[in-house]
Structures are given as structure tokens and as C-alpha cells.
Design a protein around this motif. Structure first.
Motif, mmCIF file in Angstrom:
data_model
loop_
_atom_site.group_PDB
_atom_site.id
_atom_site.type_symbol
_atom_site.label_atom_id
_atom_site.label_comp_id
_atom_site.label_asym_id
_atom_site.label_seq_id
_atom_site.Cartn_x
_atom_site.Cartn_y
_atom_site.Cartn_z
ATOM 1 N N LEU A 162 0.833 -1.201 0.000
ATOM 2 C CA LEU A 162 0.000 0.000 0.000
ATOM 3 C C LEU A 162 0.870 1.254 0.000
ATOM 4 N N LYS A 163 0.300 2.346 -0.500
ATOM 5 C CA LYS A 163 0.982 3.636 -0.424
ATOM 6 C C LYS A 163 0.767 4.197 0.981
ATOM 7 N N ILE A 164 1.868 4.350 1.713
ATOM 8 C CA ILE A 164 1.805 4.658 3.141
ATOM 9 C C ILE A 164 2.415 6.024 3.453
ATOM 10 N N LYS A 165 1.796 6.700 4.412
ATOM 11 C CA LYS A 165 2.388 7.895 5.038
ATOM 12 C C LYS A 165 2.405 7.627 6.531
ATOM 13 N N LEU A 166 3.592 7.625 7.143
ATOM 14 C CA LEU A 166 3.742 7.299 8.561
ATOM 15 C C LEU A 166 4.169 8.529 9.353
ATOM 16 N N PHE A 167 3.354 8.884 10.346
ATOM 17 C CA PHE A 167 3.660 10.013 11.230
ATOM 18 C C PHE A 167 4.171 9.489 12.570
ATOM 19 N N LEU A 168 5.334 9.963 12.981
ATOM 20 C CA LEU A 168 5.855 9.701 14.320
ATOM 21 C C LEU A 168 5.689 10.978 15.121
ATOM 22 N N LEU A 169 4.847 10.925 16.137
ATOM 23 C CA LEU A 169 4.530 12.105 16.950
ATOM 24 C C LEU A 169 5.190 11.936 18.309
ATOM 25 N N ASP A 170 6.233 12.719 18.536
ATOM 26 C CA ASP A 170 7.075 12.494 19.703
ATOM 27 C C ASP A 170 6.736 13.457 20.827
ATOM 28 N N ASN A 171 6.188 12.900 21.911
ATOM 29 C CA ASN A 171 5.861 13.679 23.107
ATOM 30 C C ASN A 171 7.003 13.708 24.119
ATOM 31 N N SER A 172 8.160 13.173 23.740
ATOM 32 C CA SER A 172 9.291 13.052 24.662
ATOM 33 C C SER A 172 9.878 14.427 25.014
ATOM 34 N N THR A 173 10.694 14.424 26.053
ATOM 35 C CA THR A 173 11.361 15.660 26.483
ATOM 36 C C THR A 173 12.444 16.082 25.492
ATOM 37 N N TYR A 174 13.115 15.087 24.903
ATOM 38 C CA TYR A 174 14.183 15.356 23.937
ATOM 39 C C TYR A 174 13.879 14.603 22.645
ATOM 40 N N ASP A 175 14.426 15.105 21.540
ATOM 41 C CA ASP A 175 14.148 14.493 20.243
ATOM 42 C C ASP A 175 15.167 13.402 19.888
ATOM 43 N N ASP A 176 15.469 12.553 20.856
ATOM 44 C CA ASP A 176 16.439 11.473 20.638
ATOM 45 C C ASP A 176 15.966 10.469 19.582
ATOM 46 N N LEU A 177 14.667 10.400 19.340
ATOM 47 C CA LEU A 177 14.117 9.430 18.399
ATOM 48 C C LEU A 177 13.989 9.989 16.978
ATOM 49 N N LYS A 178 14.459 11.196 16.781
ATOM 50 C CA LYS A 178 14.336 11.843 15.467
ATOM 51 C C LYS A 178 15.021 11.048 14.358
ATOM 52 N N SER A 179 16.099 10.371 14.702
ATOM 53 C CA SER A 179 16.858 9.610 13.692
ATOM 54 C C SER A 179 16.029 8.505 13.056
ATOM 55 N N LEU A 180 14.921 8.110 13.697
ATOM 56 C CA LEU A 180 14.050 7.084 13.127
ATOM 57 C C LEU A 180 13.453 7.530 11.791
ATOM 58 N N SER A 181 13.349 8.825 11.590
ATOM 59 C CA SER A 181 12.784 9.334 10.335
ATOM 60 C C SER A 181 13.708 9.080 9.155
ATOM 61 N N ASN A 182 14.975 8.747 9.445
ATOM 62 C CA ASN A 182 15.929 8.461 8.369
ATOM 63 C C ASN A 182 15.751 7.071 7.777
ATOM 64 N N ILE A 183 14.929 6.261 8.402
ATOM 65 C CA ILE A 183 14.716 4.893 7.926
ATOM 66 C C ILE A 183 14.097 4.879 6.536
ATOM 67 N N ASP A 184 13.158 5.822 6.299
ATOM 68 C CA ASP A 184 12.408 5.783 5.041
ATOM 69 C C ASP A 184 11.807 7.158 4.761
ATOM 70 N N SER A 185 11.693 7.498 3.495
ATOM 71 C CA SER A 185 11.155 8.813 3.094
ATOM 72 C C SER A 185 9.653 8.930 3.370
ATOM 73 N N ARG A 186 8.993 7.794 3.634
ATOM 74 C CA ARG A 186 7.554 7.827 3.919
ATOM 75 C C ARG A 186 7.252 8.249 5.356
ATOM 76 N N ILE A 187 8.291 8.458 6.152
ATOM 77 C CA ILE A 187 8.128 8.811 7.566
ATOM 78 C C ILE A 187 8.229 10.320 7.754
ATOM 79 N N GLU A 188 7.293 10.876 8.519
ATOM 80 C CA GLU A 188 7.365 12.284 8.925
ATOM 81 C C GLU A 188 7.435 12.324 10.457
ATOM 82 N N TYR A 189 8.516 12.870 10.960
ATOM 83 C CA TYR A 189 8.729 12.961 12.407
ATOM 84 C C TYR A 189 8.299 14.343 12.883
ATOM 85 N N ILE A 190 7.486 14.374 13.932
ATOM 86 C CA ILE A 190 7.014 15.635 14.508
ATOM 87 C C ILE A 190 7.351 15.645 15.989
ATOM 88 N N PHE A 191 8.219 16.555 16.387
ATOM 89 C CA PHE A 191 8.612 16.681 17.794
ATOM 90 C C PHE A 191 7.714 17.716 18.455
#
Length: 279
Positions: A30-59
Motif C-alpha cells: 500500500l501507499k503509506i504515510k507514517l507520522f511519528l509524533l514524539d511527546n518526549s522531552t528530547y528528540d532522541d528518536l528523530k533519527s528514526l525518520s531516516n529509515i524511510d522517506s515515507r516517515i514524517e517525524y514531529i517533535f
């Protein structure tokens, strides 16, 4: 345009756990758009967006809560006219084919607004996540009276409240489906609204599932299954227990405590359809 958008809310999760669910989501035709919505104190998980261009990371730079964070992605999905959106927990994983099967089911059943697959523990045991709309006893009794002389009463009620008597082996319409995996038709969200942001955590899925059930079918679909680690955090963490109690109070203030005509009618209709009264 994407066939399906997906949102996962993060809060200081282990990177390995999140990678597991990301690869589950992206392993699809399927054609996918994946949003990672990070409620954390720090954006340590931002690097996960580098896995694939279909991922949008929002801190978010703040702990917005479950529903409010998911709403950021839901609004984007509606704006982009993506037909389906999956609300997904970070402690879930599944095999290829699950998303395709659910997409196909929704395409073939236009009267369904929400679908959830069979949910299993990692050891393969079933999780009883199909429920009737809760009464105060269902929520408070299960949490505080599940011991001693009350245990048998609670277990007997769970047989009905969690629809265990059905065997969880057939497609069935259920008014309350778990927020760990909510495959939603976005057109329905335009009618009923998004997550109620007054619920910081817990019961927001009950509330949204209930509102979707008013205008369309909310279906359990056991033809495919997922794995959910399911930590039951409010049973271990006093802070999470407080969130759970606060949400329960808000929920019953919204719909009614002892008197909730809609709840009674929906629960009775559900049990009748599932053949409970004939047993």
C-alpha cells in the motif's frame, strides 16, 4: 495520494521497539504515510525518520497526551483526503499482509468506519480487547475489586463485558475497540470528530469508538492478527493510574454514570446480535 496514513505517538520509547513497529508498517504494497509524533522531552528518536522517506517525524516538545498528539496526524490525513488512517501503538508488530487485508475489507464494506484485527500477546495468547461500553463497575470494579470474594464476580462480568463468550473467532460488530490498533475510515471522522483532547490518556479510544459506532459499523476482524506487548502501565505506575482514574471520571461525566440510555441500548443490541441471551 496515500492509501493509508499511520500515526504512532512516542514518549521515551526504546528505539529498538519503535523500529520493530515501523518496519511492520512499511512492509506493505500500500501507499503509506507514517507520522511519528514524539511527546518526549528530547528528540532522541528523530533519527528514526531516516529509515524511510515515507516517515514524517514531529517533535511536540511537550507531553500532549495520546489523543491530542494523534489528532495532529489525523488532521493532516483528512486535509490530504487520505481514505484511511491507522492509530497504532509503538508496542505493536505484525507480518506483511495485515494492512492489505484490512484495507481490502474496508474497501469492500463501505458501511464500516472502524476495524480492529485479532490482537495477541507475543506468546500467542489472545487479548480480550473487544468490549461493551463500560459501566462504572466495569472500570472501577475490575481495577480495585479483582481479589478475594469479588474475584469470581469480576471474572463472570468479564465474560460478558469483554465478549469472551464469543470465542473471538468470528467477525463481529463491537462498540468499543482498543486504541492499540484502530483502522479508521477518515470520512467518518469528518462526521464524528477526532479524539476528545480532554482525555490525556486512557478512555479516549472508548469515546472515539463509541462516536464512530453511532454512524457506522465498528468491527472486529479476526482473519488477520497482530502482536501487542501490552504493558498494563496503570497497574504498575501510580502516575498512570491517576491518568486512568481522571479519564474514567471525565468519561462518565460526559456520558452518564448509572444512567446512560445510549450505553444500555448499544450493549443490549450487541449482546442480542452475538446470541448471548440465547445461551
Amino acid at each position: 495520494m496515500a492509501d493509508l496514513s499511520v500515526s504512532i505517538v512516542l514518549y521515551h520509547n526504546k528505539k529498538e521497539q519503535v523500529e520493530k513497529v515501523i518496519y511492520s508498517v512499511l512492509n506493505t504494497d500500500l501507499k503509506i504515510k507514517l507520522f511519528l509524533l514524539d511527546n518526549s522531552t528530547y528528540d532522541d528518536l528523530k533519527s528514526l525518520s531516516n529509515i524511510d522517506s515515507r516517515i514524517e517525524y514531529i517533535f511536540n516538545n511537550a507531553n500532549l497526551g495520546f489523543g491530542k498528539a494523534h489528532n495532529i496526524a489525523l488532521k493532516k490525513s483528512i486535509e490530504k483526503n487520505i481514505p484511511y488512517h491507522l492509530v497504532l501503538n509503538p508496542d505493536v508488530y505484525f507480518e506483511k499482509g495485515v494492512l492489505e487485508e484490512l484495507y481490502k475489507f474496508m474497501e469492500s464494506n463501505k458501511d464500516v468506519g472502524l476495524v480492529m484485527p485479532k490482537v495477541l500477546y507475543p506468546n500467542g495468547d489472545i487479548q480480550y480487547l473487544c468490549k461493551l461500553l463500560p459501566t462504572p463497575f466495569d472500570l472501577f470494579g475490575r481495577r480495585f475489586l479483582n481479589f478475594g470474594p469479588f474475584k469470581k464476580i469480576i471474572e463472570k462480568r468479564n465474560e460478558v463485558y469483554e465478549l469472551r463468550f464469543t470465542g473471538y473467532d468470528k467477525i463481529m460488530e463491537v462498540p468499543y475497540l482498543s486504541g492499540c490498533f484502530m483502522f479508521i475510515r477518515t470520512k467518518v471522522l469528518k462526521k464524528v470528530g477526532l479524539f476528545d483532547e480532554r482525555f490525556f490518556m486512557y478512555l479516549e479510544d472508548t469515546d472515539l469508538s463509541r462516536r464512530i459506532h453511532r454512524v457506522s459499523k465498528t468491527v472486529y476482524y479476526p482473519e488477520v492478527s497482530i502482536y501487542h506487548e501490552y504493558g498494563k502501565g496503570s497497574y504498575k505506575n501510580p502516575k498512570l493510574l491517576k491518568y486512568h482514574l481522571d479519564s474514567a471520571i471525565k468519561y462518565f461525566n460526559k456520558y452518564g454514570w448509572l444512567f446512560d440510555k445510549e450505553r444500555d441500548e448499544i450493549n443490549k443490541e450487541t449482546l442480542e446480535k452475538l446470541g448471548y441471551f440465547a445461551k
